[in-house]
Write a protein that holds these residues in place. Structure first.
Motif, PDB file in Angstrom:
ATOM      1  N   GLU A 231       3.748  43.708  74.194  1.00  0.00           N
ATOM      2  CA  GLU A 231       2.677  42.771  74.512  1.00  0.00           C
ATOM      3  C   GLU A 231       2.124  42.123  73.246  1.00  0.00           C
ATOM      4  O   GLU A 231       1.871  40.916  73.213  1.00  0.00           O
ATOM      5  CB  GLU A 231       1.557  43.496  75.274  1.00  0.00           C
ATOM      6  N   ASP A 232       1.948  42.910  72.201  1.00  0.00           N
ATOM      7  CA  ASP A 232       1.464  42.397  70.919  1.00  0.00           C
ATOM      8  C   ASP A 232       2.434  41.349  70.369  1.00  0.00           C
ATOM      9  O   ASP A 232       2.020  40.290  69.905  1.00  0.00           O
ATOM     10  CB  ASP A 232       1.296  43.560  69.936  1.00  0.00           C
ATOM     11  N   PHE A 233       3.744  41.629  70.419  1.00  0.00           N
ATOM     12  CA  PHE A 233       4.737  40.677  69.927  1.00  0.00           C
ATOM     13  C   PHE A 233       4.624  39.345  70.672  1.00  0.00           C
ATOM     14  O   PHE A 233       4.528  38.279  70.052  1.00  0.00           O
ATOM     15  CB  PHE A 233       6.160  41.223  70.072  1.00  0.00           C
ATOM     16  N   PHE A 234       4.629  39.383  72.011  1.00  0.00           N
ATOM     17  CA  PHE A 234       4.638  38.136  72.765  1.00  0.00           C
ATOM     18  C   PHE A 234       3.314  37.391  72.672  1.00  0.00           C
ATOM     19  O   PHE A 234       3.286  36.164  72.708  1.00  0.00           O
ATOM     20  CB  PHE A 234       5.068  38.373  74.212  1.00  0.00           C
ATOM     21  N   THR A 235       2.201  38.094  72.526  1.00  0.00           N
ATOM     22  CA  THR A 235       0.914  37.431  72.314  1.00  0.00           C
ATOM     23  C   THR A 235       0.939  36.675  70.993  1.00  0.00           C
ATOM     24  O   THR A 235       0.525  35.513  70.916  1.00  0.00           O
ATOM     25  CB  THR A 235      -0.235  38.458  72.332  1.00  0.00           C
ATOM     26  N   ARG A 236       1.441  37.319  69.955  1.00  0.00           N
ATOM     27  CA  ARG A 236       1.543  36.659  68.651  1.00  0.00           C
ATOM     28  C   ARG A 236       2.508  35.481  68.706  1.00  0.00           C
ATOM     29  O   ARG A 236       2.259  34.429  68.118  1.00  0.00           O
ATOM     30  CB  ARG A 236       2.017  37.655  67.595  1.00  0.00           C
TER      31      ARG A 236
ATOM     32  N   ARG B 181       8.838  37.897  61.541  1.00  0.00           N
ATOM     33  CA  ARG B 181       7.979  38.690  60.637  1.00  0.00           C
ATOM     34  C   ARG B 181       6.506  38.538  61.020  1.00  0.00           C
ATOM     35  O   ARG B 181       5.745  39.504  60.986  1.00  0.00           O
ATOM     36  CB  ARG B 181       8.181  38.280  59.185  1.00  0.00           C
ATOM     37  N   ALA B 182       6.111  37.333  61.400  1.00  0.00           N
ATOM     38  CA  ALA B 182       4.718  37.098  61.784  1.00  0.00           C
ATOM     39  C   ALA B 182       4.374  37.737  63.123  1.00  0.00           C
ATOM     40  O   ALA B 182       3.221  38.079  63.361  1.00  0.00           O
ATOM     41  CB  ALA B 182       4.443  35.594  61.848  1.00  0.00           C
ATOM     42  N   CYS B 183       5.370  37.929  63.991  1.00  0.00           N
ATOM     43  CA  CYS B 183       5.095  38.369  65.356  1.00  0.00           C
ATOM     44  C   CYS B 183       5.388  39.842  65.622  1.00  0.00           C
ATOM     45  O   CYS B 183       4.818  40.414  66.546  1.00  0.00           O
ATOM     46  CB  CYS B 183       5.888  37.510  66.337  1.00  0.00           C
ATOM     47  N   ILE B 184       6.261  40.462  64.856  1.00  0.00           N
ATOM     48  CA  ILE B 184       6.598  41.866  65.090  1.00  0.00           C
ATOM     49  C   ILE B 184       5.465  42.744  64.558  1.00  0.00           C
ATOM     50  O   ILE B 184       5.112  42.662  63.377  1.00  0.00           O
ATOM     51  CB  ILE B 184       7.938  42.239  64.415  1.00  0.00           C
ATOM     52  N   PRO B 185       4.870  43.583  65.394  1.00  0.00           N
ATOM     53  CA  PRO B 185       3.763  44.435  64.951  1.00  0.00           C
ATOM     54  C   PRO B 185       4.158  45.315  63.768  1.00  0.00           C
ATOM     55  O   PRO B 185       5.213  45.950  63.780  1.00  0.00           O
ATOM     56  CB  PRO B 185       3.458  45.297  66.186  1.00  0.00           C
ATOM     57  N   GLY B 186       3.320  45.302  62.729  1.00  0.00           N
ATOM     58  CA  GLY B 186       3.530  46.161  61.573  1.00  0.00           C
ATOM     59  C   GLY B 186       4.700  45.775  60.688  1.00  0.00           C
ATOM     60  O   GLY B 186       5.105  46.559  59.842  1.00  0.00           O
ATOM     61  N   CYS B 187       5.235  44.565  60.863  1.00  0.00           N
ATOM     62  CA  CYS B 187       6.432  44.176  60.116  1.00  0.00           C
ATOM     63  C   CYS B 187       6.122  44.044  58.621  1.00  0.00           C
ATOM     64  O   CYS B 187       5.269  43.280  58.210  1.00  0.00           O
ATOM     65  CB  CYS B 187       6.998  42.871  60.650  1.00  0.00           C
ATOM     66  N   GLU B 188       6.834  44.825  57.833  1.00  0.00           N
ATOM     67  CA  GLU B 188       6.718  44.771  56.381  1.00  0.00           C
ATOM     68  C   GLU B 188       7.767  43.826  55.798  1.00  0.00           C
ATOM     69  O   GLU B 188       7.502  43.063  54.894  1.00  0.00           O
ATOM     70  CB  GLU B 188       6.908  46.174  55.802  1.00  0.00           C
ATOM     71  N   SER B 189       8.986  43.902  56.346  1.00  0.00           N
ATOM     72  CA  SER B 189      10.056  43.032  55.869  1.00  0.00           C
ATOM     73  C   SER B 189      11.080  42.823  56.974  1.00  0.00           C
ATOM     74  O   SER B 189      11.210  43.638  57.879  1.00  0.00           O
ATOM     75  CB  SER B 189      10.740  43.634  54.638  1.00  0.00           C
ATOM     76  N   ILE B 190      11.767  41.694  56.877  1.00  0.00           N
ATOM     77  CA  ILE B 190      12.852  41.391  57.798  1.00  0.00           C
ATOM     78  C   ILE B 190      13.920  40.640  57.026  1.00  0.00           C
ATOM     79  O   ILE B 190      13.608  39.773  56.209  1.00  0.00           O
ATOM     80  CB  ILE B 190      12.359  40.584  59.018  1.00  0.00           C
TER      81      ILE B 190
ATOM     82  N   ARG C 211       4.885  49.487  75.497  1.00  0.00           N
ATOM     83  CA  ARG C 211       4.377  48.296  76.185  1.00  0.00           C
ATOM     84  C   ARG C 211       3.374  47.553  75.306  1.00  0.00           C
ATOM     85  O   ARG C 211       3.347  46.328  75.284  1.00  0.00           O
ATOM     86  CB  ARG C 211       3.728  48.675  77.510  1.00  0.00           C
ATOM     87  N   GLY C 212       2.540  48.296  74.577  1.00  0.00           N
ATOM     88  CA  GLY C 212       1.575  47.674  73.673  1.00  0.00           C
ATOM     89  C   GLY C 212       2.254  46.890  72.562  1.00  0.00           C
ATOM     90  O   GLY C 212       1.822  45.786  72.216  1.00  0.00           O
ATOM     91  N   LEU C 213       3.329  47.440  72.006  1.00  0.00           N
ATOM     92  CA  LEU C 213       4.072  46.737  70.956  1.00  0.00           C
ATOM     93  C   LEU C 213       4.710  45.461  71.496  1.00  0.00           C
ATOM     94  O   LEU C 213       4.683  44.417  70.845  1.00  0.00           O
ATOM     95  CB  LEU C 213       5.145  47.648  70.356  1.00  0.00           C
TER      96      LEU C 213
END
Length: 187
Positions: A134-139, A27-36, A130-132
């Motif tokens: 990259e954002d996930f793995f950076t987080r 949840r903290a790492c997936i871009p835009g995650c509202e719920s999991i 690719r941006g999504l």
């Protein structure tokens, strides 16, 4: 589209495996995650809010872990539906190997998109995916290091993270000049 990459994670392979399967970490790492929600072992239902092609949309996605070999590798199958914006499906092979005082995380993914996302053109769709990723793995890396994971919500916040301070200063000066010139019409 095919995407691959390699990251160094400052966790043991077992710890990295646990983190990659933790709903809180995802949840903290997936871009835009509202719920999991973990609906079954190795199956996650996710709701995300994303900006795609200038449209803010809500994606309902399913992630399924297949061929799990803890803590070494798994195949991740994903399906997401964003309504009128389109959909995405794909598979990713994720491999974890000990590397020094941490873990080498390697991934190789292939994805297909359809609907309005696909109509953006292959280049823009690839760039968005690719941006999504990259954002996930950076987080994920930041979180694994114990750093706070900042989750930008709007375009201005994303730009603030991406642009160096000198670029913000310069763009602010240009904006002030344009406003002044627009109001006064002369130097």
């Amino acid at each position: 589209m095919d995407v691959q990459g390699k990251r160094h994670i400052p966790l043991s392979p077992a710890q990295a495996w646990e983190a990659l399967n933790s709903p809180a970490m995802l949840r903290a790492c997936i871009p835009g995650c509202e719920s999991i929600e973990q609906s079954a072992p190795g199956r996650f239902e996710i709701v995300q809010h994303l900006d795609i092609a200038g449209q803010r949309t809500r994606f309902a996605s399913t992630l399924i872990l297949e061929d799990a070999n803890p803590p070494h590798s798994y195949v991740l199958r994903f399906e997401g539906n964003g309504g009128s914006v389109g959909f995405g499906t794909g598979r990713a092979l994720v491999a974890l190997q000990p590397a020094g005082e941490g873990t080498s995380l390697q991934y190789q993914a292939s994805a297909q998109v359809g609907g309005a996302i696909a109509q953006m053109g292959a280049g823009l769709a690839d760039q968005a995916v690719r941006g999504l990723i990259e954002d996930f793995f950076t987080r994920f890396e930041r979180s694994a290091r114990g750093e706070a994971v900042l989750v930008p919500h709007g375009m201005a916040e994303r730009l603030w993270e991406m642009m160096p301070p000198w670029a913000w200063a310069l763009s602010t000066l240009v904006a002030v000049f344009i406003i002044y010139w627009g109001l006064h019409g002369t130097w």
